[in-house]
Design a protein around this motif. Structure first.
Motif, PDB file in Angstrom:
ATOM      1  N   ARG A  66      18.185   9.786   5.300  1.00 19.01           N
ATOM      2  CA  ARG A  66      17.310   8.234   5.095  1.00 19.01           C
ATOM      3  C   ARG A  66      17.387   7.203   5.099  1.00 19.01           C
ATOM      4  O   ARG A  66      18.945   6.946   4.250  1.00 19.01           O
ATOM      5  CB  ARG A  66      15.842   8.973   4.119  1.00 19.01           C
ATOM      6  N   TRP A  67      17.071   6.538   6.131  1.00 17.52           N
ATOM      7  CA  TRP A  67      17.990   5.028   6.024  1.00 17.52           C
ATOM      8  C   TRP A  67      16.673   3.976   5.517  1.00 17.52           C
ATOM      9  O   TRP A  67      15.421   4.280   5.576  1.00 17.52           O
ATOM     10  CB  TRP A  67      17.432   4.785   7.222  1.00 17.52           C
ATOM     11  N   GLY A  68      16.915   3.639   4.885  1.00 18.87           N
ATOM     12  CA  GLY A  68      15.897   2.314   4.219  1.00 18.87           C
ATOM     13  C   GLY A  68      16.755   0.663   3.921  1.00 18.87           C
ATOM     14  O   GLY A  68      17.807   0.916   3.622  1.00 18.87           O
ATOM     15  N   ASP A  69      15.690  -0.243   3.854  1.00 14.53           N
ATOM     16  CA  ASP A  69      16.414  -1.606   3.438  1.00 14.53           C
ATOM     17  C   ASP A  69      15.643  -1.814   2.336  1.00 14.53           C
ATOM     18  O   ASP A  69      14.424  -1.412   2.334  1.00 14.53           O
ATOM     19  CB  ASP A  69      16.076  -2.387   4.883  1.00 14.53           C
ATOM     20  N   ILE A  70      16.374  -2.060   1.162  1.00 15.70           N
ATOM     21  CA  ILE A  70      15.522  -2.384  -0.426  1.00 15.70           C
ATOM     22  C   ILE A  70      14.807  -3.318  -0.153  1.00 15.70           C
ATOM     23  O   ILE A  70      14.179  -3.819  -1.293  1.00 15.70           O
ATOM     24  CB  ILE A  70      16.877  -2.116  -1.414  1.00 15.70           C
ATOM     25  N   ALA A  71      16.106  -4.190   0.222  1.00 13.90           N
ATOM     26  CA  ALA A  71      15.353  -5.340  -0.003  1.00 13.90           C
ATOM     27  C   ALA A  71      13.709  -5.666   0.858  1.00 13.90           C
ATOM     28  O   ALA A  71      12.608  -6.224   0.350  1.00 13.90           O
ATOM     29  CB  ALA A  71      16.110  -6.626   0.239  1.00 13.90           C
ATOM     30  N   TYR A  72      14.081  -5.170   1.744  1.00 15.58           N
ATOM     31  CA  TYR A  72      13.112  -4.381   2.796  1.00 15.58           C
ATOM     32  C   TYR A  72      11.851  -4.033   1.986  1.00 15.58           C
ATOM     33  O   TYR A  72      10.229  -4.726   2.072  1.00 15.58           O
ATOM     34  CB  TYR A  72      12.790  -4.842   4.054  1.00 15.58           C
ATOM     35  N   LEU A  73      11.902  -2.885   2.021  1.00 11.67           N
ATOM     36  CA  LEU A  73      10.860  -2.230   0.789  1.00 11.67           C
ATOM     37  C   LEU A  73      10.404  -2.660  -0.955  1.00 11.67           C
ATOM     38  O   LEU A  73       9.509  -3.494  -0.620  1.00 11.67           O
ATOM     39  CB  LEU A  73      11.103  -1.334   0.692  1.00 11.67           C
ATOM     40  N   LYS A  74      11.155  -4.494  -1.378  1.00 17.74           N
ATOM     41  CA  LYS A  74      11.463  -4.958  -2.413  1.00 17.74           C
ATOM     42  C   LYS A  74       9.882  -6.389  -1.887  1.00 17.74           C
ATOM     43  O   LYS A  74       8.489  -5.975  -2.931  1.00 17.74           O
ATOM     44  CB  LYS A  74      12.267  -5.550  -2.956  1.00 17.74           C
ATOM     45  N   ASP A  75      10.345  -7.179  -1.277  1.00 18.89           N
ATOM     46  CA  ASP A  75      10.002  -7.998  -0.276  1.00 18.89           C
ATOM     47  C   ASP A  75       8.531  -7.067   0.068  1.00 18.89           C
ATOM     48  O   ASP A  75       7.175  -7.913   0.067  1.00 18.89           O
ATOM     49  CB  ASP A  75      10.263  -8.269   0.424  1.00 18.89           C
ATOM     50  N   ALA A  76       8.841  -6.207   0.531  1.00 21.95           N
ATOM     51  CA  ALA A  76       6.679  -5.483   1.216  1.00 21.95           C
ATOM     52  C   ALA A  76       6.037  -5.078   0.393  1.00 21.95           C
ATOM     53  O   ALA A  76       4.609  -5.030   0.634  1.00 21.95           O
ATOM     54  CB  ALA A  76       7.266  -3.943   2.135  1.00 21.95           C
ATOM     55  N   LEU A  77       6.793  -4.514  -0.403  1.00 19.26           N
ATOM     56  CA  LEU A  77       6.039  -3.879  -1.577  1.00 19.26           C
ATOM     57  C   LEU A  77       5.397  -5.118  -2.387  1.00 19.26           C
ATOM     58  O   LEU A  77       3.689  -5.202  -2.996  1.00 19.26           O
ATOM     59  CB  LEU A  77       6.181  -3.406  -3.434  1.00 19.26           C
ATOM     60  N   GLU A  78       6.334  -6.257  -2.655  1.00 21.12           N
ATOM     61  CA  GLU A  78       5.277  -7.691  -3.332  1.00 21.12           C
ATOM     62  C   GLU A  78       4.644  -8.582  -2.247  1.00 21.12           C
ATOM     63  O   GLU A  78       3.365  -8.555  -2.848  1.00 21.12           O
ATOM     64  CB  GLU A  78       6.366  -8.439  -4.192  1.00 21.12           C
ATOM     65  N   ALA A  79       4.314  -8.290  -1.489  1.00 26.45           N
ATOM     66  CA  ALA A  79       3.708  -8.647  -0.512  1.00 26.45           C
ATOM     67  C   ALA A  79       2.792  -7.884  -0.680  1.00 26.45           C
ATOM     68  O   ALA A  79       0.950  -8.128  -0.520  1.00 26.45           O
ATOM     69  CB  ALA A  79       4.306  -8.629   1.352  1.00 26.45           C
ATOM     70  N   GLU A  80       2.823  -6.862  -0.634  1.00 30.36           N
ATOM     71  CA  GLU A  80       1.438  -6.033  -0.640  1.00 30.36           C
ATOM     72  C   GLU A  80       0.368  -6.578  -1.720  1.00 30.36           C
ATOM     73  O   GLU A  80      -0.771  -6.092  -2.006  1.00 30.36           O
ATOM     74  CB  GLU A  80       1.558  -4.357  -0.425  1.00 30.36           C
ATOM     75  N   GLN A  81       1.265  -5.824  -3.131  1.00 27.48           N
ATOM     76  CA  GLN A  81       0.332  -6.556  -4.009  1.00 27.48           C
ATOM     77  C   GLN A  81      -0.157  -7.844  -4.226  1.00 27.48           C
ATOM     78  O   GLN A  81      -0.932  -7.842  -5.133  1.00 27.48           O
ATOM     79  CB  GLN A  81       1.346  -6.136  -5.735  1.00 27.48           C
ATOM     80  N   SER A  82       0.432  -8.736  -4.180  1.00 24.68           N
ATOM     81  CA  SER A  82      -0.009 -10.162  -4.028  1.00 24.68           C
ATOM     82  C   SER A  82      -1.379  -9.784  -3.099  1.00 24.68           C
ATOM     83  O   SER A  82      -2.737 -10.663  -3.180  1.00 24.68           O
ATOM     84  CB  SER A  82       0.909 -10.994  -3.163  1.00 24.68           C
ATOM     85  N   ARG A  83      -1.583  -9.175  -1.480  1.00 18.96           N
ATOM     86  CA  ARG A  83      -2.464  -9.744  -0.529  1.00 18.96           C
ATOM     87  C   ARG A  83      -4.013  -8.535  -1.477  1.00 18.96           C
ATOM     88  O   ARG A  83      -4.592  -8.950  -0.781  1.00 18.96           O
ATOM     89  CB  ARG A  83      -2.207  -8.687   0.136  1.00 18.96           C
ATOM     90  N   THR A  84      -3.064  -7.386  -2.356  1.00 17.40           N
ATOM     91  CA  THR A  84      -3.903  -6.639  -2.677  1.00 17.40           C
ATOM     92  C   THR A  84      -5.577  -7.774  -3.850  1.00 17.40           C
ATOM     93  O   THR A  84      -6.275  -7.192  -4.149  1.00 17.40           O
ATOM     94  CB  THR A  84      -3.910  -5.040  -3.812  1.00 17.40           C
ATOM     95  N   ARG A  85      -4.173  -8.259  -4.541  1.00 18.21           N
ATOM     96  CA  ARG A  85      -4.621  -8.966  -5.594  1.00 18.21           C
ATOM     97  C   ARG A  85      -5.999 -10.237  -4.655  1.00 18.21           C
ATOM     98  O   ARG A  85      -7.051 -10.383  -5.434  1.00 18.21           O
ATOM     99  CB  ARG A  85      -3.617  -9.474  -6.885  1.00 18.21           C
ATOM    100  N   ALA A  86      -5.352 -11.292  -3.939  1.00 18.41           N
ATOM    101  CA  ALA A  86      -6.524 -11.364  -3.049  1.00 18.41           C
ATOM    102  C   ALA A  86      -7.754 -11.065  -2.220  1.00 18.41           C
ATOM    103  O   ALA A  86      -8.495 -11.595  -2.274  1.00 18.41           O
ATOM    104  CB  ALA A  86      -5.392 -12.538  -2.075  1.00 18.41           C
ATOM    105  N   SER A  87      -7.728  -9.661  -2.063  1.00 13.46           N
ATOM    106  CA  SER A  87      -8.515  -9.050  -1.424  1.00 13.46           C
ATOM    107  C   SER A  87      -9.653  -8.858  -2.624  1.00 13.46           C
ATOM    108  O   SER A  87     -10.951  -9.023  -2.446  1.00 13.46           O
ATOM    109  CB  SER A  87      -7.944  -8.156  -0.462  1.00 13.46           C
ATOM    110  N   SER A  88      -8.859  -8.415  -4.187  1.00 10.22           N
ATOM    111  CA  SER A  88      -9.643  -8.198  -5.178  1.00 10.22           C
ATOM    112  C   SER A  88     -10.572  -9.163  -5.349  1.00 10.22           C
ATOM    113  O   SER A  88     -11.649  -9.394  -5.146  1.00 10.22           O
ATOM    114  CB  SER A  88      -8.805  -7.331  -6.159  1.00 10.22           C
TER     115      SER A  88
END
Length: 888
Positions: free
Chosen positions: A65-87
């Motif tokens: 399994r390959w993963g970019d840890i920094a990419y995953l971190k930024d993606a999760l933070e972006a998802e959380q901010s988008r979720t808060r904005a949509s809520s």
């Protein structure tokens, strides 16, 4: 020891997509824990995590399994901010796709941040070894080796979710197979051209060099150099054939036990002298061997390697020529080294341009005295403690820290000095060899004599002589245990891992946890002792050094379930994520974030309170302490084996019993016994998992109470500092926060004024203390003033009383005043006589007119007027003096 900040990374935890990097594969999930992680699972080291910058490659079963840890971190933070904005906008936030904004391309990247890499392996992957240039990945199973040509990061982050299939090469398709010996180590040679030389070491003590080229498929089929260490140990001439035997018929030999390889390693590329080309091999029975120089057919040394070797070899040869007591073996070895260096000096290196414009010098391996070096060892351990008597205790891993560069010797007589890295300044001038056994015991050994290049003599031994087989030695400097007696198991395979912050720090990973070890406390002190010319005895000084300093050994992680086999700890240090260590169980990640030196420095400055009123400095209160994440036992999510057992029973020869009433028989008893065994084992595991979960919940409530208590104490301290505590205790005074702030500002102003006043006073006192001496003119003027004062006020030193002195002074002033008046009357009389004279009959006759020049008359008048003014001033002064005395 770095301080642990946290044990959790939300972007790698369930249910986030980053957890899929470590999830158990479908193939392994079908098997129960007792079968999937039996003794066979611990055969060989487990290094299933490799890194490339922020990217991580994790082996799970037969997949990578390959993963970019920094990419995953930024993606999760972006998802959380988008979720808060949509809520906030009452929108639908059920979409779980990741979107990350890329500043370079100015568009939104879409993708999960991880990919599955399909591999052609047929069994479980045990090791992943990244090449020095980060473009190739060696994938090892227990017996096979595969080379993966890693793609560019942009291809993996393109947004595709399908499994990725890069180019794979099978290394030695007829050499590394399951029917032959297992592969214990695969090492990228530190001096390989562009990091393309792989050295494999098998359990039967065979070393092979593979110089890989993507455009030459035959480079993956046949090694360029093959050495059987068992043959080499008994070799007598450099012209012998030391290649591995291709015969499948094997006879019994004691070497099968004494030379069973456990691990092998090289020192780092930036090490000094012969260290980068020395292969250290550790045998399971405890012996250690060295093979030097082991070089590929084409190799690229660092800029200072060949000059340093030339200086050391030439100096050694000159010293032996001048030494009359030198043995024939020493002279033979020096002659062989000179011949090897001469072959190297006669070459014209080829210049190879790297991918980033770097130019690398490429040399060919010298053919004289020979391409295969002599096997040095087994090393004797000096000052070593008694070996463990248990026959099941074996050596499992070896780690070597090379000596630092001797730039002073290299640049002797030159006008400039080479740049020395800070790491080299605090390094040892000798190599450090670390050994790790099954029991978790670590031996820190010092290569005091230094391993140098050695070769076997040619066939005409009568001309060359035969070198004596002196037993080399390693000095055991320190020994410590990383496991408790209850944690030792005979089937464990602990491994070493490098640290990214210091070359003298490493990690020891075993089934019972991860241990951090740092040798820095005694490295600098030992180096100063080695370089000093003290008159004290070497034995006394070394004994004092050994007893005074110890390595830092600290267990930083202990798993919850002892049956979980941990992957070798991999250290990361990036600008995006900081410094952390990543490991994994068979289903979950294990991560530990550390304080960086900069954050520690800033936290120390911010958290250190000022001096208290009573002179004591209170320590900062720790509100919370990091602790490992709790993962419920996999037994709670594991499917039951009872349905599959019933299905098998319906298709077995006991199928008729399942379709009729229960009758007492031997077959029925067997079915009930087997079913009871399955159900009881599952129920027992479930009971243990639920009990563990219950105990954790109880501990969680206790920890929560502690957290609340500490937060309350911190709140009380904050209120005391801000003044809110006093206002709350005195409810009658309803003071607002603005008033509290103003009062505090006023207090600080008063304090500032007091401090300013004290500073001014001190400045004045310092000015008085530091006065300069008077000049000669100033001293003469002061003496004149004292004379005038004594003439007018009298001599104060001879007067006994102040009042008496004042009366005497007043009497003298009156006396002088009378004298002045008498002189004035006499002058008036003389003036009248000069104006006219009396006659006989009493009438005055005018005096004859005398012609006096006007300028003389003016001068005389001016003199008289000045005298009068002076006398008037004296009279006024005496008068005021008398008035003051009368007032007193």
């Amino acid at each position: 020891m770095p301080k642990i900040q946290s044990f959790s990374a939300p972007w790698l935890q369930e249910p986030n997509p980053g957890h899929k990097l470590f999830e158990q594969s479908e193939e392994n999930s079908r098997l129960s824990a007792s079968i999937a992680y039996s003794k066979s699972a611990s055969q060989g080291p487990k290094r299933t995590i490799a890194q490339r910058g922020n990217e991580v490659f994790v082996a799970n079963g037969r997949e990578i399994r390959w993963g970019d840890i920094a990419y995953l971190k930024d993606a999760l933070e972006a998802e959380q901010s988008r979720t808060r904005a949509s809520s906030h906008l009452n929108g639908d936030s059920s979409d779980s796709s990741f979107e990350v904004y890329d500043e370079e391309t100015s568009h939104v990247l879409q993708g999960p941040g991880y990919r599955v890499i399909k591999t052609p392996v047929a069994s479980e992957i045990r090791q992943l070894v990244m090449s020095p240039n980060k473009d190739q990945l060696a994938v090892l199973t227990s017996h096979t080796v595969h080379i993966c040509m890693l793609p560019d990061t942009s291809l993996l982050t393109s947004g595709e979710t399908a499994p990725f299939k890069p180019k794979f090469w099978t290394l030695g398709p007829t050499t590394h197979v399951t029917s032959k010996s297992a592969v214990v180590s695969a090492l990228w040679h530190p001096l390989g051209v562009s990091g393309s030389c792989l050295v494999t070491v098998t359990e039967d003590a065979v070393v092979r060099e593979w110089e890989l080229s993507a455009i030459d498929r035959w480079s993956f089929d046949t090694p360029t150099l093959e050495v059987d260490l068992r043959k080499l140990a008994d070799g007598t001439s450099v012209d012998q054939d030391f290649a591995a035997s291709t015969s499948t018929n094997k006879t019994f030999s004691p070497d099968d036990f004494d030379m069973k390889v456990a691990s092998a390693t090289f020192a780092s590329r930036n090490s000094n002298g012969w260290a980068p080309m020395t292969l250290w091999v550790a045998m399971a029975e405890g012996d250690v061997y060295a093979l030097c120089p082991l070089l590929p057919r084409r190799w690229s040394p660092p800029p200072t390697l060949i000059p340093s070797l030339s200086v050391s070899v030439a100096r050694k040869s000159e010293a032996l020529d001048a030494d009359s007591e030198a043995t024939q073996d020493e002279k033979l070895l020096a002659k062989q080294q000179l011949e090897w260096m001469a072959d190297l000096d006669n070459q014209e290196p080829k210049l190879l341009e790297g991918p980033y414009g770097e130019v690398t010098e490429v040399y060919s391996r010298p053919s004289r005295p020979g391409s295969i070096p002599r096997l040095q060892g087994p090393f004797e351990f000096a000052v070593a403690p008694e070996d463990e008597q248990d026959d099941e205790i074996e050596l499992k891993d070896i780690f070597v820290i090379g000596a630092k560069h001797n730039t002073a010797e290299l640049m002797m007589g030159e006008d400039f000095e080479l740049y020395v890295d800070d790491d080299d300044k605090a390094s040892l001038s000798i190599s450090v060899v670390c050994l790790l056994s099954t029991s978790g015991q670590v031996k820190i050994c010092l290569d005091v004599d230094g391993v140098e290049a050695q070769w076997l003599p040619p066939r005409n031994a009568a001309t060359w002589g035969f070198p004596g087989r002196d037993i080399p030695s390693l000095l055991v400097f320190h020994t410590f245990d990383t496991l408790k007696p209850a944690e030792m198991t005979s089937d464990s395979w602990p491994v070493f891992s490098e640290d990214v912050t210091s070359r003298y720090a490493f990690y020891v990973t075993h089934a019972a946890g991860i241990t951090y070890v740092s040798l820095e406390p005694w490295v600098s002190l030992l180096e100063s002792e080695l370089q000093s010319d003290s008159d004290a005895g070497a034995d006394f000084r070394f004994d004092l050094l050994v007893k005074g300093q110890r390595a830092e050994v600290d267990r930083i992680y202990t798993p919850q379930h002892a049956q979980n086999v941990l992957a070798a700890a991999t250290a990361f240090k990036t600008s995006d994520l900081g410094h952390f260590v990543l490991s994994a169980t068979h289903n979950d990640p294990v991560i530990m974030f550390f304080d960086t030196p900069e954050s520690e420095f800033m936290s120390d400055r911010e958290e250190t309170p000022g001096p208290a009123e009573d002179g004591e400095t209170p320590e900062p209160l720790t509100v919370w302490e990091p602790r490992p994440l709790f993962h419920p036992s996999e037994v709670l999510s594991r499917p039951s084996t009872l349905p599959s057992w019933l299905d098998n029973l319906r298709t077995s020869r006991k199928r008729p019993l399942m379709q009729q009433e229960v009758r007492l028989s031997v077959a029925t008893l067997e079915i009930f016994t087997e079913g009871h065994r399955l159900v009881s084992s599952e129920v027992f595991d479930l009971n243990n998992a639920v009990a563990e979960l219950f105990r954790k919940c109880e501990a969680l409530t206790f920890e929560l109470k502690q957290q609340i208590t500490k937060v309350y104490e911190v709140n009380q301290r904050i209120e005391t500092i801000s003044g809110e505590g006093e206002s709350r205790s005195t409810k009658e005074q309803n003071i607002s926060e603005e008033m509290l702030v103003r009062n505090r500002v006023d207090v600080m102003k008063v304090r500032q004024e007091n401090l300013s006043r004290r500073v001014d006073n001190l400045r004045k006192r310092l000015g008085q203390v530091s006065t300069r001496e008077l000049s000669d003119k100033e001293k003469a003027w002061a003496e004149e003033v004292r004379t005038l004062a004594s003439s007018i006020l009298g001599d104060e030193e001879e007067e006994e009383d102040t009042t008496t002195a004042s009366i005497n002074t007043a009497a003298q002033s009156l006396k002088r005043f009378d004298e002045v008046q008498t002189l004035r009357d006499a002058l008036f009389q003389q003036a009248q006589q000069l104006q006219g004279t009396d006659t006989v009959d009493g009438t005055s006759s005018p005096m004859p007119v005398m012609k006096i020049p006007s300028d003389i008359r003016k001068q005389k008048v001016a003199q008289v007027m000045s005298l009068l003014d002076r006398e008037t001033a004296l009279v006024e002064a005496v008068k005021s003096r008398l008035e003051k005395l009368s007032i007193d």
